[in-house]
Design an enzyme around this catalytic site. Structure first.
Site, PDB file in Angstrom:
ATOM      1  N   ALA A   1      -9.609   5.877   4.152  1.00 17.83           N
ATOM      2  CA  ALA A   1      -9.400   7.054   5.002  1.00 17.83           C
ATOM      3  C   ALA A   1     -10.674   7.858   5.244  1.00 17.83           C
ATOM      4  O   ALA A   1     -11.385   8.219   4.310  1.00 17.83           O
ATOM      5  CB  ALA A   1      -8.324   7.967   4.433  1.00 17.83           C
ATOM      6  N   GLY A   2     -10.949   8.101   6.510  1.00 15.26           N
ATOM      7  CA  GLY A   2     -12.026   9.002   6.896  1.00 15.26           C
ATOM      8  C   GLY A   2     -13.387   8.377   7.101  1.00 15.26           C
ATOM      9  O   GLY A   2     -14.319   9.053   7.542  1.00 15.26           O
TER      10      GLY A   2
ATOM     11  N   GLY B   1      -8.165   9.221   9.607  1.00  9.72           N
ATOM     12  CA  GLY B   1      -8.521   9.222  11.018  1.00  9.72           C
ATOM     13  C   GLY B   1      -9.542  10.253  11.441  1.00  9.72           C
ATOM     14  O   GLY B   1      -9.856  10.368  12.627  1.00  9.72           O
TER      15      GLY B   1
ATOM     16  N   ASN C   1     -10.012   1.641   9.662  1.00  3.96           N
ATOM     17  CA  ASN C   1      -9.155   1.376  10.813  1.00  3.96           C
ATOM     18  C   ASN C   1      -9.617   2.162  12.044  1.00  3.96           C
ATOM     19  O   ASN C   1     -10.115   1.600  13.017  1.00  3.96           O
ATOM     20  CB  ASN C   1      -7.708   1.700  10.471  1.00  3.96           C
ATOM     21  CG  ASN C   1      -6.725   1.381  11.597  1.00  3.96           C
ATOM     22  OD1 ASN C   1      -5.556   1.693  11.501  1.00  3.96           O
ATOM     23  ND2 ASN C   1      -7.165   0.757  12.664  1.00  3.96           N
ATOM     24  N   THR C   2      -9.489   3.488  11.991  1.00  2.68           N
ATOM     25  CA  THR C   2      -9.757   4.317  13.164  1.00  2.68           C
ATOM     26  C   THR C   2     -11.157   4.107  13.734  1.00  2.68           C
ATOM     27  O   THR C   2     -11.330   4.009  14.957  1.00  2.68           O
ATOM     28  CB  THR C   2      -9.558   5.801  12.827  1.00  2.68           C
ATOM     29  OG1 THR C   2      -8.202   6.009  12.425  1.00  2.68           O
ATOM     30  CG2 THR C   2      -9.872   6.689  14.017  1.00  2.68           C
TER      31      THR C   2
ATOM     32  N   LYS D   1       0.874  -1.172   0.000  1.00  2.00           N
ATOM     33  CA  LYS D   1       0.000   0.000   0.000  1.00  2.00           C
ATOM     34  C   LYS D   1       0.909   1.220   0.000  1.00  2.00           C
ATOM     35  O   LYS D   1       1.632   1.473   0.965  1.00  2.00           O
ATOM     36  CB  LYS D   1      -0.921   0.015   1.216  1.00  2.00           C
ATOM     37  CG  LYS D   1      -1.878   1.214   1.214  1.00  2.00           C
ATOM     38  CD  LYS D   1      -2.646   1.327   2.522  1.00  2.00           C
ATOM     39  CE  LYS D   1      -3.519   2.584   2.484  1.00  2.00           C
ATOM     40  NZ  LYS D   1      -4.087   2.894   3.817  1.00  2.00           N
TER      41      LYS D   1
END
Length: 254
Positions: A182-183, A156, A204-205, A95
């Site tokens: 992301a986000g 995040g 993830n976050t 990645k």
């Protein structure tokens, strides 16, 4: 079934390994998510101390590792990190992340394209994290990237699909899988991404920072499945006005 390069994935939910309170919670959440592709930052791995704490549990879980170059500030550093990953982890999947700005972590388009070109020539399966730029995504396809990973909003941030208008264009034009990265901060946002036609999402976050990461992982799993099924079923067309579902006056004539 989702295919990237020559590998098939049943799950369209990809996950990360950062921000979990400990490795056991991380492993249980990833297992609950049914994710088959898990990204791990090369900068988090201390090869001098061994690989047991982070990597061994993941390998035992049977997931495919997707090392990332987070922390790289330019193409040269990203290529170095990718080559280290191939040597130490035995994978040519990478990645590609290059974000020199430590505040907003916005990806550097110029350095990313250059690194992608080099890595593809070296035989890597490259999945670049980029801004939601349709032109850039097309260029990355042309140099040989196996997938593109446009951001929904800053890493995040949990802001959701801020870039939705551009994501739609990327999905429409793409000839390789589109993984929205992301986000994404809520299962509903992941479902929306899948309804747009994204091939997968990476979360993830939103999972790791939840009060109950394992339950949240299950929620994201179900949301991604429902969003994909809705896309395949075909969503109704959005209308500018009301459209009645049955005759309004027919009963008056009876």
């Amino acid at each position: 079934m989702l295919t990237i390069a020559d590998v098939e994935f049943e799950s369209r939910l990809f996950t990360g390994t950062g921000k979990f309170s400990n490795s056991q919670v991380m492993l249980e959440a990833i297992t609950a998510s049914k994710s088959q592709l898990v990204t791990v930052a090369m900068k988090r791995i201390d090869f001098k101390m061994g690989l047991d704490d982070l990597l061994t549990p993941l390998r035992q879980a049977g997931v495919r590792l997707l090392p990332n170059t987070s922390g790289a500030r330019n193409a040269k550093e990203a290529v170095f990190a990718a080559e280290l990953a191939r040597e130490m982890l035995g994978t040519h999947w990478i990645k590609l992340e290059i974000h020199p700005d430590p505040k907003y972590l916005m990806p550097d388009a110029i350095e990313t394209l250059e690194a992608a070109r080099i890595l593809c020539e070296k035989g890597f399966i490259v999945m670049p994290y980029v801004h939601a730029d349709p032109v850039l995504c097309r260029r990355l396809e042309e140099v040989g990237c196996a997938a593109v990973m446009p951001l929904a909003s800053p890493i995040g941030s949990n802001q959701g699909l801020v870039t939705e208008s551009f994501l739609k264009i990327i999905i429409e034009q793409a000839r390789v899988p589109v993984v929205i990265d992301a986000g994404i901060g809520a299962p509903s946002q992941a479902a929306r991404a899948m309804e747009l036609g994204a091939d997968a999402v990476l979360v993830n976050t939103a999972i790791a920072s939840s009060a109950s990461p394992i339950v949240m992982a299950e929620c994201f799993k179900e949301a991604v499945q429902c969003g994909r099924r809705a896309f395949e079923a075909g969503l109704g067309r959005v209308q500018t006005g009301a459209v009645h579902t049955s005759p309004l006056t027919g009963f008056l004539n009876q």
